[in-house]
Design a protein around this motif. Structure first.
Motif, PDB file in Angstrom:
ATOM      1  N   LEU A 168      -0.178  -4.492   3.790  1.00  0.00           N
ATOM      2  CA  LEU A 168      -1.402  -4.837   4.494  1.00  0.00           C
ATOM      3  C   LEU A 168      -1.590  -6.338   4.347  1.00  0.00           C
ATOM      4  CD1 LEU A 168      -3.890  -3.794   6.013  1.00  0.00           C
ATOM      5  CD2 LEU A 168      -4.984  -3.449   3.796  1.00  0.00           C
ATOM      6  N   ILE A 169      -1.828  -7.028   5.482  1.00  0.00           N
ATOM      7  CA  ILE A 169      -1.938  -8.483   5.494  1.00  0.00           C
ATOM      8  C   ILE A 169      -3.281  -8.874   6.096  1.00  0.00           C
ATOM      9  CG2 ILE A 169      -0.881 -10.635   6.310  1.00  0.00           C
ATOM     10  CD1 ILE A 169       1.695  -8.921   6.797  1.00  0.00           C
ATOM     11  N   LYS A 170      -3.922  -9.863   5.483  1.00  0.00           N
ATOM     12  CA  LYS A 170      -5.201 -10.360   5.991  1.00  0.00           C
ATOM     13  C   LYS A 170      -4.985 -11.625   6.806  1.00  0.00           C
ATOM     14  CE  LYS A 170      -9.824 -11.824   4.816  1.00  0.00           C
ATOM     15  NZ  LYS A 170     -10.831 -11.978   3.776  1.00  0.00           N
ATOM     16  N   GLY A 171      -5.660 -11.687   7.937  1.00  0.00           N
ATOM     17  CA  GLY A 171      -5.608 -12.870   8.787  1.00  0.00           C
ATOM     18  C   GLY A 171      -6.945 -13.583   8.806  1.00  0.00           C
ATOM     19  N   ASP A 172      -7.259 -14.160   9.943  1.00  0.00           N
ATOM     20  CA  ASP A 172      -8.563 -14.780  10.142  1.00  0.00           C
ATOM     21  C   ASP A 172      -9.168 -14.188  11.412  1.00  0.00           C
ATOM     22  OD1 ASP A 172      -7.247 -16.043  12.254  1.00  0.00           O
ATOM     23  OD2 ASP A 172      -7.228 -18.017  11.306  1.00  0.00           O
ATOM     24  N   ASP A 173     -10.144 -14.858  11.995  1.00  0.00           N
ATOM     25  CA  ASP A 173     -10.802 -14.294  13.178  1.00  0.00           C
ATOM     26  C   ASP A 173      -9.947 -14.368  14.439  1.00  0.00           C
ATOM     27  OD1 ASP A 173     -11.016 -17.069  13.350  1.00  0.00           O
ATOM     28  OD2 ASP A 173     -13.022 -17.005  14.219  1.00  0.00           O
ATOM     29  N   LYS A 174      -8.803 -15.032  14.382  1.00  0.00           N
ATOM     30  CA  LYS A 174      -7.964 -15.176  15.569  1.00  0.00           C
ATOM     31  C   LYS A 174      -6.652 -14.400  15.502  1.00  0.00           C
ATOM     32  CE  LYS A 174      -9.677 -19.792  16.713  1.00  0.00           C
ATOM     33  NZ  LYS A 174     -10.997 -19.412  16.737  1.00  0.00           N
ATOM     34  N   VAL A 177       0.846  -1.194   0.000  1.00  0.00           N
ATOM     35  CA  VAL A 177       0.000   0.000   0.000  1.00  0.00           C
ATOM     36  C   VAL A 177       0.880   1.242   0.000  1.00  0.00           C
ATOM     37  CG1 VAL A 177      -2.008  -1.105   1.073  1.00  0.00           C
ATOM     38  CG2 VAL A 177      -0.244  -0.116   2.523  1.00  0.00           C
ATOM     39  N   ASP A 178       0.297   2.374  -0.370  1.00  0.00           N
ATOM     40  CA  ASP A 178       1.064   3.616  -0.511  1.00  0.00           C
ATOM     41  C   ASP A 178       1.363   4.332   0.795  1.00  0.00           C
ATOM     42  OD1 ASP A 178       1.042   3.254  -3.248  1.00  0.00           O
ATOM     43  OD2 ASP A 178      -0.788   4.427  -3.509  1.00  0.00           O
ATOM     44  N   LYS A 179       0.640   3.979   1.856  1.00  0.00           N
ATOM     45  CA  LYS A 179       0.801   4.709   3.113  1.00  0.00           C
ATOM     46  C   LYS A 179       0.572   3.784   4.298  1.00  0.00           C
ATOM     47  CE  LYS A 179      -4.025   5.946   3.384  1.00  0.00           C
ATOM     48  NZ  LYS A 179      -5.002   6.901   3.728  1.00  0.00           N
ATOM     49  N   VAL A 180       0.955   4.243   5.464  1.00  0.00           N
ATOM     50  CA  VAL A 180       0.671   3.516   6.692  1.00  0.00           C
ATOM     51  C   VAL A 180      -0.817   3.678   6.970  1.00  0.00           C
ATOM     52  CG1 VAL A 180       1.087   3.407   9.171  1.00  0.00           C
ATOM     53  CG2 VAL A 180       2.970   3.957   7.629  1.00  0.00           C
ATOM     54  N   LEU A 181      -1.503   2.572   7.210  1.00  0.00           N
ATOM     55  CA  LEU A 181      -2.924   2.643   7.540  1.00  0.00           C
ATOM     56  C   LEU A 181      -3.071   2.894   9.030  1.00  0.00           C
ATOM     57  CD1 LEU A 181      -4.227  -0.277   5.332  1.00  0.00           C
ATOM     58  CD2 LEU A 181      -4.275   2.165   4.861  1.00  0.00           C
ATOM     59  N   ASP A 182      -3.994   3.765   9.391  1.00  0.00           N
ATOM     60  CA  ASP A 182      -4.166   4.066  10.811  1.00  0.00           C
ATOM     61  C   ASP A 182      -5.113   3.067  11.479  1.00  0.00           C
ATOM     62  OD1 ASP A 182      -6.783   4.956  10.294  1.00  0.00           O
ATOM     63  OD2 ASP A 182      -6.190   7.057  10.250  1.00  0.00           O
ATOM     64  N   PHE A 183      -5.212   3.188  12.776  1.00  0.00           N
ATOM     65  CA  PHE A 183      -6.007   2.281  13.603  1.00  0.00           C
ATOM     66  C   PHE A 183      -7.457   2.223  13.131  1.00  0.00           C
ATOM     67  CE2 PHE A 183      -8.644   1.500  17.356  1.00  0.00           C
ATOM     68  CZ  PHE A 183      -8.093   0.314  17.816  1.00  0.00           C
ATOM     69  N   SER A 184      -8.033   3.363  12.778  1.00  0.00           N
ATOM     70  CA  SER A 184      -9.444   3.380  12.376  1.00  0.00           C
ATOM     71  C   SER A 184      -9.664   2.623  11.073  1.00  0.00           C
ATOM     72  CB  SER A 184      -9.967   4.811  12.268  1.00  0.00           C
ATOM     73  OG  SER A 184      -9.276   5.536  11.286  1.00  0.00           O
ATOM     74  N   ASP A 185      -8.724   2.696  10.128  1.00  0.00           N
ATOM     75  CA  ASP A 185      -8.858   1.954   8.873  1.00  0.00           C
ATOM     76  C   ASP A 185      -8.786   0.453   9.113  1.00  0.00           C
ATOM     77  OD1 ASP A 185      -9.066   4.301   7.376  1.00  0.00           O
ATOM     78  OD2 ASP A 185      -6.908   4.404   7.010  1.00  0.00           O
ATOM     79  N   ILE A 186      -7.833   0.027   9.931  1.00  0.00           N
ATOM     80  CA  ILE A 186      -7.670  -1.400  10.228  1.00  0.00           C
ATOM     81  C   ILE A 186      -8.912  -1.928  10.952  1.00  0.00           C
ATOM     82  CG2 ILE A 186      -6.313  -3.103  11.537  1.00  0.00           C
ATOM     83  CD1 ILE A 186      -4.820  -2.023   9.112  1.00  0.00           C
ATOM     84  N   SER A 187      -9.409  -1.193  11.939  1.00  0.00           N
ATOM     85  CA  SER A 187     -10.585  -1.664  12.681  1.00  0.00           C
ATOM     86  C   SER A 187     -11.824  -1.689  11.788  1.00  0.00           C
ATOM     87  CB  SER A 187     -10.816  -0.820  13.931  1.00  0.00           C
ATOM     88  OG  SER A 187     -11.128   0.506  13.605  1.00  0.00           O
TER      89      SER A 187
END
Length: 186
Positions: free
Chosen positions: A170-176, A139-149
């Motif tokens: 940016l990395i996708k995980g699962d529910d854990k 991604v082009d920038k650091v994502l902030d807490f609000s974007d991740i949440s």
């Protein structure tokens, strides 16, 4: 209009030295006391707070103290900060601090996602690109807490924003949780 998120509170208030003591006090208030404190912080008449608590039980003394606390904070120039802090605390109580609603049985259901038209196009784009567990995009920038949440709320999965040197991922995980690949670690 973008929905309110705890991250909005976090990015606006957390670094304010006023926050730590006030945060502790607000988190220990009942929902009714917060209504009164917020009315005081906004210099509203106490009758406004009373009308907002119709149907709720309260003893009066603690609520008046909360109202006076709100007025006091407004006089010190902290009224807006207190208002945001109460809004964030109410939000956390409504969804649980992890974005998962609490029930009497422990962990409950995931918070409901927002309508996609309320989500910024950029965030929807990230979600669309990250389809599988462990998938990663630059991604082009650091994502902030609000974007991740917000992404977690929309998908019910965890995400991680990682910066290595001047590159952001940016990395996708699962529910854990979210995996960090050996390739990424190198």
């Amino acid at each position: 209009m973008r929905p309110f998120l705890f991250g909005d509170y976090y990015t606006q208030i957390v670094r304010n030295p006023y926050d730590a003591k006030a945060s502790s006090r607000v988190r220990n208030m009942t929902a009714t006391e917060r209504i009164f404190a917020r009315a005081g912080a906004n210099a509203e008449d106490i009758s406004v707070a009373v009308s907002r608590t119709t149907g709720l039980q309260y003893d009066g003394e603690k609520e008046v103290e909360a109202y006076e606390y709100g007025l006091e904070q407004r006089k010190k120039g902290n009224g807006q900060d207190l208002d945001l802090l109460i809004e964030a605390s109410d939000y956390l109580d409504s969804i649980g601090e992890s974005g998962i609603m609490n029930t009497e049985y422990g962990v409950g259901e995931l918070a409901n996602p927002y309508s996609s038209d309320l989500i910024p196009t950029e965030i929807n784009g990230y979600i669309a690109k990250l389809t599988d567990y462990g998938s990663c995009i630059k991604v082009d920038k650091v994502l902030d807490f609000s974007d991740i949440s917000l992404m977690s709320r929309q998908t019910g999965t965890e995400f991680a924003s990682v910066t290595i040197g001047d590159k952001h991922y940016l990395i996708k995980g699962d529910d854990k949780g979210t995996p960090i690949s050996a390739e990424m670690l190198e």
